[in-house]
Design a protein around this motif. Structure first.
Motif, mmCIF file in Angstrom:
data_model
loop_
_atom_site.group_PDB
_atom_site.id
_atom_site.type_symbol
_atom_site.label_atom_id
_atom_site.label_comp_id
_atom_site.label_asym_id
_atom_site.label_seq_id
_atom_site.Cartn_x
_atom_site.Cartn_y
_atom_site.Cartn_z
ATOM 1 N N GLU A 74 54.833 51.954 -1.300
ATOM 2 C CA GLU A 74 54.349 50.676 -0.748
ATOM 3 C C GLU A 74 53.069 50.664 0.055
ATOM 4 N N GLN A 75 52.543 49.649 0.105
ATOM 5 C CA GLN A 75 51.187 49.811 0.755
ATOM 6 C C GLN A 75 51.433 49.613 2.381
ATOM 7 N N TYR A 76 50.543 50.175 3.207
ATOM 8 C CA TYR A 76 50.166 50.095 4.760
ATOM 9 C C TYR A 76 49.064 49.647 5.223
ATOM 10 N N PRO A 129 32.381 49.945 -8.289
ATOM 11 C CA PRO A 129 33.038 48.706 -7.546
ATOM 12 C C PRO A 129 34.021 47.847 -8.538
ATOM 13 N N LYS A 130 33.464 48.025 -9.653
ATOM 14 C CA LYS A 130 34.172 46.984 -10.635
ATOM 15 C C LYS A 130 35.570 47.587 -11.114
ATOM 16 N N VAL A 131 35.894 48.806 -10.768
ATOM 17 C CA VAL A 131 37.373 49.543 -11.026
ATOM 18 C C VAL A 131 37.805 49.966 -9.605
ATOM 19 N N TYR A 132 37.194 49.146 -8.452
ATOM 20 C CA TYR A 132 37.776 49.679 -7.024
ATOM 21 C C TYR A 132 37.454 50.934 -6.554
ATOM 22 N N ASN A 133 36.259 51.555 -7.250
ATOM 23 C CA ASN A 133 36.000 52.914 -7.091
ATOM 24 C C ASN A 133 36.936 53.901 -7.486
ATOM 25 N N LYS A 163 54.859 55.311 -9.375
ATOM 26 C CA LYS A 163 55.070 53.807 -10.075
ATOM 27 C C LYS A 163 53.953 53.800 -11.315
ATOM 28 N N VAL A 164 53.107 54.719 -11.587
ATOM 29 C CA VAL A 164 52.248 54.777 -12.667
ATOM 30 C C VAL A 164 52.031 56.072 -13.388
ATOM 31 N N GLY A 165 53.062 56.615 -13.177
ATOM 32 C CA GLY A 165 53.030 58.029 -14.171
ATOM 33 C C GLY A 165 52.313 59.136 -13.378
ATOM 34 N N SER A 166 52.304 59.627 -12.177
ATOM 35 C CA SER A 166 51.417 60.406 -11.669
ATOM 36 C C SER A 166 52.160 60.984 -10.387
ATOM 37 N N PHE A 167 51.562 62.055 -9.954
ATOM 38 C CA PHE A 167 51.701 62.466 -8.475
ATOM 39 C C PHE A 167 50.850 63.545 -8.251
ATOM 40 N N ASP A 168 50.688 63.824 -6.714
ATOM 41 C CA ASP A 168 50.060 64.813 -6.401
ATOM 42 C C ASP A 168 50.817 65.540 -5.273
ATOM 43 N N CYS A 222 38.674 53.918 -2.432
ATOM 44 C CA CYS A 222 38.898 54.490 -3.760
ATOM 45 C C CYS A 222 40.212 54.217 -4.299
ATOM 46 N N SER A 223 40.316 53.932 -5.760
ATOM 47 C CA SER A 223 41.672 53.228 -6.243
ATOM 48 C C SER A 223 42.228 54.518 -6.929
ATOM 49 N N GLY A 224 41.886 55.705 -6.935
ATOM 50 C CA GLY A 224 42.481 56.936 -7.352
ATOM 51 C C GLY A 224 41.829 56.999 -8.944
ATOM 52 N N GLY A 225 42.539 57.698 -9.599
ATOM 53 C CA GLY A 225 42.238 57.898 -11.110
ATOM 54 C C GLY A 225 41.777 56.601 -11.910
ATOM 55 N N ASP A 226 40.800 56.875 -12.681
ATOM 56 C CA ASP A 226 40.315 55.525 -13.436
ATOM 57 C C ASP A 226 41.488 55.525 -14.758
ATOM 58 N N GLN A 227 42.231 54.496 -14.657
ATOM 59 C CA GLN A 227 43.532 54.337 -15.789
ATOM 60 C C GLN A 227 42.816 54.296 -16.919
ATOM 61 N N ASN A 228 41.833 53.338 -17.116
ATOM 62 C CA ASN A 228 41.038 53.446 -18.450
ATOM 63 C C ASN A 228 40.629 54.690 -19.137
ATOM 64 N N GLY A 278 38.250 49.821 2.665
ATOM 65 C CA GLY A 278 39.325 48.860 1.938
ATOM 66 C C GLY A 278 40.559 49.809 1.252
ATOM 67 N N TYR A 279 40.629 49.574 -0.115
ATOM 68 C CA TYR A 279 41.955 50.089 -0.436
ATOM 69 C C TYR A 279 41.663 51.582 -0.581
ATOM 70 N N ALA A 280 42.591 52.444 0.043
ATOM 71 C CA ALA A 280 42.689 53.831 -0.169
ATOM 72 C C ALA A 280 44.287 54.083 -1.082
ATOM 73 N N ILE A 281 44.017 53.970 -2.121
ATOM 74 C CA ILE A 281 45.322 53.968 -3.213
ATOM 75 C C ILE A 281 45.344 55.048 -3.921
ATOM 76 N N GLY A 282 46.484 55.578 -4.380
ATOM 77 C CA GLY A 282 46.687 56.615 -5.351
ATOM 78 C C GLY A 282 46.139 57.955 -5.143
ATOM 79 N N GLY A 283 45.203 58.466 -5.950
ATOM 80 C CA GLY A 283 44.362 59.484 -5.757
ATOM 81 C C GLY A 283 43.258 59.310 -4.806
HETATM 82 C C1 2NE Z 1 43.910 48.919 -5.640
HETATM 83 C C2 2NE Z 1 44.773 47.867 -5.919
HETATM 84 C C3 2NE Z 1 46.018 47.916 -5.072
HETATM 85 C C4 2NE Z 1 44.172 46.450 -5.595
HETATM 86 O O1 2NE Z 1 44.947 45.453 -6.097
HETATM 87 P P1 2NE Z 1 44.328 43.962 -6.293
HETATM 88 O O2 2NE Z 1 45.358 43.071 -6.698
HETATM 89 O O3 2NE Z 1 43.544 43.467 -4.986
HETATM 90 O O4 2NE Z 1 42.876 44.299 -7.467
HETATM 91 P P2 2NE Z 1 43.129 44.338 -8.972
HETATM 92 O O5 2NE Z 1 42.896 43.047 -9.571
HETATM 93 O O6 2NE Z 1 44.426 45.146 -9.117
HETATM 94 O O7 2NE Z 1 41.826 45.388 -9.100
HETATM 95 C C5 2NE Z 1 40.671 44.837 -9.345
HETATM 96 C C6 2NE Z 1 39.827 45.648 -10.213
HETATM 97 O O8 2NE Z 1 39.856 46.944 -10.334
HETATM 98 C C7 2NE Z 1 40.529 47.511 -11.409
HETATM 99 C C8 2NE Z 1 41.578 46.431 -12.012
HETATM 100 O O9 2NE Z 1 41.888 46.876 -13.263
HETATM 101 C C9 2NE Z 1 40.945 45.295 -11.783
HETATM 102 O O10 2NE Z 1 39.781 45.048 -12.754
HETATM 103 P P3 2NE Z 1 39.668 43.691 -13.653
HETATM 104 O O11 2NE Z 1 41.104 43.248 -13.951
HETATM 105 O O12 2NE Z 1 39.061 42.868 -12.457
HETATM 106 O O13 2NE Z 1 38.542 43.911 -14.887
HETATM 107 N N1 2NE Z 1 41.343 48.872 -11.124
HETATM 108 C C10 2NE Z 1 41.810 48.959 -9.896
HETATM 109 N N2 2NE Z 1 42.334 50.128 -9.542
HETATM 110 C C11 2NE Z 1 42.005 50.816 -10.676
HETATM 111 C C12 2NE Z 1 42.104 52.100 -11.369
HETATM 112 N N3 2NE Z 1 42.822 53.189 -10.819
HETATM 113 N N4 2NE Z 1 41.659 52.276 -12.801
HETATM 114 C C13 2NE Z 1 41.047 51.540 -13.317
HETATM 115 N N5 2NE Z 1 40.815 50.247 -12.788
HETATM 116 C C14 2NE Z 1 41.296 50.079 -11.788
HETATM 117 C C15 2NE Z 1 45.207 47.972 -7.627
HETATM 118 O O14 2NE Z 1 44.023 47.539 -8.135
HETATM 119 C C16 2NE Z 1 45.992 48.927 -7.821
HETATM 120 O O15 2NE Z 1 47.201 49.387 -7.638
HETATM 121 N N6 2NE Z 1 45.179 50.121 -8.647
HETATM 122 C C17 2NE Z 1 45.795 50.923 -9.234
HETATM 123 C C18 2NE Z 1 45.898 52.085 -8.300
HETATM 124 C C19 2NE Z 1 46.433 53.334 -8.985
HETATM 125 O O16 2NE Z 1 47.773 53.513 -9.467
HETATM 126 N N7 2NE Z 1 45.775 54.446 -9.246
HETATM 127 C C20 2NE Z 1 45.982 55.622 -9.881
HETATM 128 C C21 2NE Z 1 47.030 56.406 -9.285
HETATM 129 S S1 2NE Z 1 47.393 58.033 -9.764
HETATM 130 C C22 2NE Z 1 46.079 59.046 -9.191
HETATM 131 O O17 2NE Z 1 45.198 58.354 -8.610
HETATM 132 C C23 2NE Z 1 45.975 60.350 -9.158
HETATM 133 C C24 2NE Z 1 47.161 61.205 -8.895
HETATM 134 O O18 2NE Z 1 48.142 60.670 -8.358
HETATM 135 C C25 2NE Z 1 47.082 62.561 -8.776
HETATM 136 C C26 2NE Z 1 45.999 63.230 -8.924
HETATM 137 C C27 2NE Z 1 44.762 62.679 -9.555
HETATM 138 C C28 2NE Z 1 44.996 61.070 -9.529
#
Ligand code: 2NE
Length: 270
Positions: free
Chosen positions: A173-175, A28-32, A143-148, A69-75, A113-118
């Motif tokens: 965008e978000q829906y 949950p700390k990284v939005y799953n 937006k973040v350098g990825s695609f599926d 789930c917020s997709g791949g852990d960007q860390n 909750g959020y079902a974003i990215g991956g």
């Molecule tokens: C999910 C979203 C829209 C939520 O926004 P918000 O403003 O409500 O929360 P916040 O502050 O951004 O996030 C809460 C905490 O979760 C972490 C954040 O860093 C933050 O941590 P703290 O600052 O409180 O310590 N967090 C959220 N998502 C994370 C992630 N993916 N990796 C690591 N930490 C994350 C907003 O958080 C958001 O847009 N998140 C990023 C979504 C994203 O871009 N995911 C990767 C897409 S690429 C992918 O998943 C992928 C693919 O496209 C193809 C194949 C495989 C994977």
């Protein structure tokens, strides 16, 4: 509801209740967000779901009330993929997609909750999506350098249509949950407090239906998009059913008894 643990993991919870196997991404700390180890654990749990006779339906969800789930852990995103503990870059969430699609049982995304990215792709590849009214859906890849461009695009397009799928990916965008339902990528939206009850009810209804019939429907609906791989899964189940028939048993028996098989005794359906 008394969920009992099936197996302990680091990144996920894996529980059982009355025929339902529930996999919860528990970061949950990284939005799953998932890392390679999360996907390895999900693959292990999905394999157990496949094998266990007492599991009829699988539910996939996220811990808490903020994110599915917020997709791949960007860390841990590195060069060439998401870096696993042994330093190897991976994109093994694609193996999870394949496992969900191949699993011969319904897989329900319970989006809390959020079902974003991956994370959005994960709900897309599930057979059914039930969402709480606070859920938000969207892609972020471009937006973040990825695609599926795999199931996350093609299967999405078969839910919402080609134009909408391109909009979702091109604009990032978000829906809302209601918008997602209207688009056809969510089956039902309920209040967050009712999410698990509704999901369990849907699971219980599905478990009253013929498991083999549901299996063949899933295979058939997958086959069109999955090409030869989809036909292979479908054909495998046809073989399974053939093996249940006397006609196939006769072939095996004749071989073992060193005689000619008598296949003429079996009907030739029109
Ligand atoms: C999910 C979203 C829209 C939520 O926004 P918000 O403003 O409500 O929360 P916040 O502050 O951004 O996030 C809460 C905490 O979760 C972490 C954040 O860093 C933050 O941590 P703290 O600052 O409180 O310590 N967090 C959220 N998502 C994370 C992630 N993916 N990796 C690591 N930490 C994350 C907003 O958080 C958001 O847009 N998140 C990023 C979504 C994203 O871009 N995911 C990767 C897409 S690429 C992918 O998943 C992928 C693919 O496209 C193809 C194949 C495989 C994977």
């Amino acid at each position: 509801r008394n969920w009992t643990s099936i197996k302990s993991y680091t990144d996920i919870k894996f529980e059982f209740f009355e025929g339902i196997g529930k996999i919860t991404i528990n970061r949950p700390k990284v939005y799953n967000a998932f890392r390679p180890e999360t996907n390895m654990e999900m693959l292990d749990a999905l394999e157990i779901c496949r094998e266990r006779q007492d599991i009829g339906v699988v539910v996939l969800t996220g811990e808490g009330d903020k994110a599915f789930c917020s997709g791949g852990d960007q860390n841990v995103k590195g060069v060439g993929g998401y870096i696993s503990e042994n330093g190897v870059p991976r994109l093994n969430v694609l193996d999870v997609h394949k496992a969900i699609r191949a699993l011969p049982k319904p897989v329900i995304a319970m989006v809390n909750g959020y079902a974003i990215g991956g994370g959005h792709v994960l709900h897309v590849v599930c057979d059914i999506t039930i969402a709480s009214d606070n859920a938000r859906f969207g892609q972020t890849g471009p937006k973040v350098g990825s695609f599926d461009a795999g199931f996350g695009s093609s299967f999405l397009a078969s839910h919402v249509g080609q134009k909408k799928a391109r909009e979702i990916w091109f604009l990032c965008e978000q829906y809302t949950a209601d918008e997602a339902e209207k688009m056809g990528m969510v089956n039902k939206v309920v209040a967050l407090k009712d999410l698990e009850d509704t999901t369990v009810q849907w699971c219980q209804t599905m478990m009253k239906r013929s498991p083999l019939a549901l299996r063949m429907i899933k295979r058939g609906l997958n086959a069109e998009l999955d090409g030869q791989r989809g036909l292979m899964e479908f054909a495998g189940d046809a073989t399974l059913m053939y093996y249940l028939m006397e006609e196939a048993q006769e072939g095996k028996r004749a071989f073992l008894e060193k005689r000619e098989p008598n296949f003429q005794q079996f009907p030739k359906f029109p």
